[in-house]
Motif scaffolding. Structure first.
Motif, PDB file in Angstrom:
ATOM      1  N   PRO A  97      -8.106  -1.811   0.361  1.00 17.06           N
ATOM      2  CA  PRO A  97      -6.727  -1.316   0.269  1.00 17.06           C
ATOM      3  C   PRO A  97      -6.623  -0.109  -0.667  1.00 17.06           C
ATOM      4  O   PRO A  97      -5.778   0.769  -0.445  1.00 17.06           O
ATOM      5  N   THR A  98      -7.468  -0.066  -1.694  1.00 15.91           N
ATOM      6  CA  THR A  98      -7.407   1.070  -2.621  1.00 15.91           C
ATOM      7  C   THR A  98      -7.678   2.385  -1.893  1.00 15.91           C
ATOM      8  O   THR A  98      -7.020   3.399  -2.152  1.00 15.91           O
ATOM      9  N   ILE A 154      -3.773  -4.544  -5.820  1.00 17.09           N
ATOM     10  CA  ILE A 154      -3.603  -4.908  -4.414  1.00 17.09           C
ATOM     11  C   ILE A 154      -4.912  -5.451  -3.842  1.00 17.09           C
ATOM     12  O   ILE A 154      -4.928  -6.182  -2.891  1.00 17.09           O
ATOM     13  N   SER A 155      -6.022  -5.072  -4.448  1.00 18.40           N
ATOM     14  CA  SER A 155      -7.299  -5.521  -3.900  1.00 18.40           C
ATOM     15  C   SER A 155      -8.037  -6.480  -4.830  1.00 18.40           C
ATOM     16  O   SER A 155      -9.199  -6.268  -5.131  1.00 18.40           O
ATOM     17  N   ILE A 193     -19.253  -6.760   4.647  1.00 16.01           N
ATOM     18  CA  ILE A 193     -18.652  -5.958   5.710  1.00 16.01           C
ATOM     19  C   ILE A 193     -19.553  -6.058   6.934  1.00 16.01           C
ATOM     20  O   ILE A 193     -20.740  -5.732   6.880  1.00 16.01           O
ATOM     21  N   ARG A 200      -5.448  -4.770   7.193  1.00 16.91           N
ATOM     22  CA  ARG A 200      -4.685  -4.615   8.431  1.00 16.91           C
ATOM     23  C   ARG A 200      -3.208  -4.382   8.114  1.00 16.91           C
ATOM     24  O   ARG A 200      -2.556  -5.251   7.571  1.00 16.91           O
ATOM     25  N   LEU A 218      -7.209  -8.170   5.101  1.00 15.17           N
ATOM     26  CA  LEU A 218      -7.540  -7.325   3.952  1.00 15.17           C
ATOM     27  C   LEU A 218      -6.926  -5.932   4.066  1.00 15.17           C
ATOM     28  O   LEU A 218      -6.235  -5.479   3.157  1.00 15.17           O
ATOM     29  N   VAL A 235       0.843  -1.199   0.000  1.00 14.96           N
ATOM     30  CA  VAL A 235       0.000   0.000   0.000  1.00 14.96           C
ATOM     31  C   VAL A 235       0.879   1.250   0.000  1.00 14.96           C
ATOM     32  O   VAL A 235       0.662   2.185  -0.781  1.00 14.96           O
ATOM     33  N   CYS A 276      -1.717  -0.377  -8.291  1.00 15.76           N
ATOM     34  CA  CYS A 276      -2.444  -0.008  -7.085  1.00 15.76           C
ATOM     35  C   CYS A 276      -3.734  -0.803  -6.958  1.00 15.76           C
ATOM     36  O   CYS A 276      -4.086  -1.312  -5.908  1.00 15.76           O
ATOM     37  N   GLU A 283     -14.650  -8.436  18.542  1.00 14.14           N
ATOM     38  CA  GLU A 283     -13.418  -8.533  17.752  1.00 14.14           C
ATOM     39  C   GLU A 283     -12.207  -8.708  18.668  1.00 14.14           C
ATOM     40  O   GLU A 283     -11.393  -9.594  18.474  1.00 14.14           O
ATOM     41  N   ARG A 287     -15.837  -9.552   6.504  1.00 14.25           N
ATOM     42  CA  ARG A 287     -14.803  -8.579   6.827  1.00 14.25           C
ATOM     43  C   ARG A 287     -15.274  -7.721   7.983  1.00 14.25           C
ATOM     44  O   ARG A 287     -16.253  -7.000   7.866  1.00 14.25           O
ATOM     45  N   VAL A 288     -14.582  -7.843   9.087  1.00 13.40           N
ATOM     46  CA  VAL A 288     -15.038  -7.203  10.311  1.00 13.40           C
ATOM     47  C   VAL A 288     -14.401  -5.835  10.481  1.00 13.40           C
ATOM     48  O   VAL A 288     -13.183  -5.712  10.505  1.00 13.40           O
ATOM     49  N   VAL A 289     -15.247  -4.818  10.563  1.00 11.50           N
ATOM     50  CA  VAL A 289     -14.771  -3.495  10.940  1.00 11.50           C
ATOM     51  C   VAL A 289     -15.220  -3.289  12.378  1.00 11.50           C
ATOM     52  O   VAL A 289     -16.410  -3.163  12.661  1.00 11.50           O
ATOM     53  N   LEU A 318      -8.875  -9.430  -4.154  1.00 10.06           N
ATOM     54  CA  LEU A 318      -9.755 -10.281  -3.359  1.00 10.06           C
ATOM     55  C   LEU A 318     -11.207  -9.848  -3.474  1.00 10.06           C
ATOM     56  O   LEU A 318     -12.105 -10.668  -3.589  1.00 10.06           O
ATOM     57  N   GLY A 326     -10.397   0.428   7.874  1.00  8.91           N
ATOM     58  CA  GLY A 326     -11.210  -0.323   8.817  1.00  8.91           C
ATOM     59  C   GLY A 326     -10.452  -1.416   9.565  1.00  8.91           C
ATOM     60  O   GLY A 326     -11.047  -2.155  10.340  1.00  8.91           O
ATOM     61  N   ASN A 327      -9.134  -1.558   9.314  1.00 13.56           N
ATOM     62  CA  ASN A 327      -8.346  -2.557  10.040  1.00 13.56           C
ATOM     63  C   ASN A 327      -8.958  -3.949   9.935  1.00 13.56           C
ATOM     64  O   ASN A 327      -9.094  -4.682  10.905  1.00 13.56           O
ATOM     65  N   ILE A 328      -9.352  -4.335   8.722  1.00 19.86           N
ATOM     66  CA  ILE A 328      -9.972  -5.648   8.520  1.00 19.86           C
ATOM     67  C   ILE A 328      -8.889  -6.712   8.397  1.00 19.86           C
ATOM     68  O   ILE A 328      -7.975  -6.592   7.584  1.00 19.86           O
ATOM     69  N   ARG A 329      -9.026  -7.745   9.219  1.00 17.99           N
ATOM     70  CA  ARG A 329      -8.026  -8.803   9.247  1.00 17.99           C
ATOM     71  C   ARG A 329      -7.889  -9.440   7.853  1.00 17.99           C
ATOM     72  O   ARG A 329      -8.873  -9.803   7.232  1.00 17.99           O
ATOM     73  N   PHE A 335     -13.165   0.876   3.068  1.00 17.84           N
ATOM     74  CA  PHE A 335     -12.722  -0.377   3.681  1.00 17.84           C
ATOM     75  C   PHE A 335     -12.043  -1.312   2.675  1.00 17.84           C
ATOM     76  O   PHE A 335     -12.200  -2.529   2.734  1.00 17.84           O
TER      77      PHE A 335
END
Lengths: 219, 275
Positions: free
Chosen positions: A82-83, B17-18, B28, A168, A166, A14, B14, B36, B57-59, B20, A161-164, A80
């Motif tokens: 990485p972008t 990276i996402s 979410i 974090r 994804l 990132v 960039c 958590e 995905r837990v916020v 997934l 959002g500090n999502i594990r 929420f």
């Protein structure tokens, strides 16, 4: 261990992407601010320098509101992810790189600008030469921008959002470990982060050293 | 020209990276810090993901903020623990269904030397009054979380409003998560209200011990709330419903009940017999 490596690689990925984007924008902007006179130039220079210390939580909050599904860019679904973190960090790094590049380019332009123009180059054509002259300063600027992004927590925790697994990063993981009272693990992660910062600093000095010795040979 | 290519490559790098988010289905979940931080969700979710292919995905935020996140449409599902705030969320029409998944209890923790002499009691309101009378430091989350709301309810039962508390020197509003409050209380030798899950899994207890527990007013219930499709058409409601249904299913309830930290059970499944 796997999770630890994925946190470190996400952090670096990132931050590197954000630094790359910020650099791609900041090099031409910093150069233009140093060499082209246009209305509002001074204001932009002042702004870039002022945003040197842009508070990350403010950037995070504004981006949160913009990227929220209820916000203007909500349809992109970037909150929420990485972008979103890359965007936040690029916003934080760009003014730093712009301001440092501008400062160096201004000095170089004052010294070599007339010469280049009298050789028949336009300002745009002279850009590669000027950037080559200030390459050591550019390296410093880029690494300063990277240092800012990799160590930042306020903005990335808001928009990521500090999502594990994804979003974090090392910094948000440290915040989480601390909130779980696992201070030893938080400290270990912190040590890795500090190690990275020291590597960055060492790289800056090594590169600046070799570049300045190259410069003295020219002179 | 070259620069355009570079910029395109950078943006592509960039975005890559996402990958997934596109490759698999995910939702979410806006959740409280307690589920958590205690590790519950991390422990039970893999079974759900393995069964359905849906990544959760837990916020993790305080309940107040989590509800706000859902209200803005930035979450697909809510897992929180503040009955009053939840009722308001439902009354506003943001929620479609609200089901209890588990309960445990709050505990008042404090330094072992116990300056307010409340240790071993079962009356939480009397204990808070004793802490106030002794002027012993008390850490409040102050973050509009479910635990913060529960704490303020208990103070109110003892005749103290948030305004009165804010004027007190011994009352320390830290504006942070449960873990931060426990870290602060541990460092200050202060009392605080904690959910049992976070307390049991917390690793930096320092001088803190449980001072008061076992009061019916310390009940702490967790609800899963599905969003109203009329207000939140953009949310991934079908996948969210699958996770909500799984939480209350036999398998989900067993997973919640089986979750332990240091040999202790943290959450009591209660979907079939809500508290």
């Amino acid at each position: 261990m796997h999770e630890f490596l994925s946190i470190v690689s996400l952090s670096l990925g990132v931050s590197l992407a954000a630094t790359a984007i910020a650099t791609a924008v900041s090099l031409p902007v910093g150069y233009a601010l140093a060499t082209i006179a246009f209305p509002g130039r001074r204001a932009l220079v002042v702004l870039a320098n002022a945003f040197f210390g842009l508070p990350p939580v403010v950037v995070g909050l504004v981006l949160y509101l913009v990227l929220s599904r209820a916000g203007p860019l909500g349809f992109l679904g970037l909150l929420f992810t990485p972008t979103a973190m890359v965007i936040a960090q690029a916003v934080l790094a760009a003014p730093i790189i712009t301001a440092l590049v501008h400062r160096a380019a201004e000095r170089a332009w004052a010294r070599y600008g007339d010469e280049l123009i009298s050789d028949g180059a336009t300002r745009r054509q002279a850009m590669p030469q000027i950037l080559a002259i200030i390459r050591a300063d550019i390296v410093t600027a880029v690494l300063a921008g990277f240092g800012r992004t990799v160590s930042e927590v306020g903005a990335v925790i808001l928009v990521g959002g500090n999502i594990r697994g994804l979003t974090r990063t090392m910094t948000t993981a440290i915040a989480l470990q601390t909130s779980q009272g696992d201070l030893a693990l938080a400290l270990a992660l912190g040590a890795v982060l500090v190690g990275i910062s020291i590597s960055i600093s060492a790289t800056v000095f090594a590169l600046a050293g070799s570049a300045s010795s190259a410069g003295s040979e020219e002179a | 020209m070259k620069r355009t290519g570079l910029a395109v490559a950078l943006v592509a790098a960039c975005l890559s990276i996402s990958p997934l988010s596109a490759a698999e289905q995910s939702i979410i979940l806006a959740s409280t810090t307690s589920v958590e931080n205690s590790g519950l969700l991390a422990a039970i979710m893999p079974a759900f993901t393995a069964r359905t292919g849906i990544a959760v995905r837990v916020v993790a935020q305080g309940t107040g903020k989590a509800i706000d996140t859902a209200r803005r449409g930035d979450a697909d599902l809510l897992l929180v623990h503040d009955p009053e705030a939840e009722q308001q969320f439902m009354a506003e029409g943001h929620g479609a269904s609200r089901r209890q998944i588990a309960w445990n209890d709050f505990v008042i923790v404090g330094p072992a030397e116990d300056p307010a002499h409340v240790r071993g009691g079962h009356d939480s309101v009397a204990a808070l009054s004793a802490i106030a009378a002794a002027g012993a430091p008390f850490v409040s989350r102050g973050d509009k979380s479910g635990t913060n709301a529960a704490e303020l309810r208990l103070w109110k039962l003892g005749g103290r409003t948030p305004e009165m508390l804010a004027a007190e020197k011994w009352y320390r509003d830290i504006g942070g998560g449960m873990g931060q409050a426990l870290n602060a209380a541990s460092a200050m030798g202060a009392y605080t209200l904690s959910d049992r899950g976070t307390w049991l899994s917390f690793a930096n207890k320092g001088p803190l011990v449980i001072a008061v527990e076992g009061d019916a007013r310390l009940l702490n219930r967790y609800d899963v709330i599905e969003l109203n499709p009329q207000k939140h058409a953009g949310a991934k409601l079908a996948a969210a419903k699958m996770f909500a249904d799984w939480l209350v299913s036999d398998e989900g309830q067993r997973a919640i009940g089986a979750f332990q930290v240091n040999g202790q059970k943290l959450f009591n499944p209660s979907a079939s017999s809500p508290k």
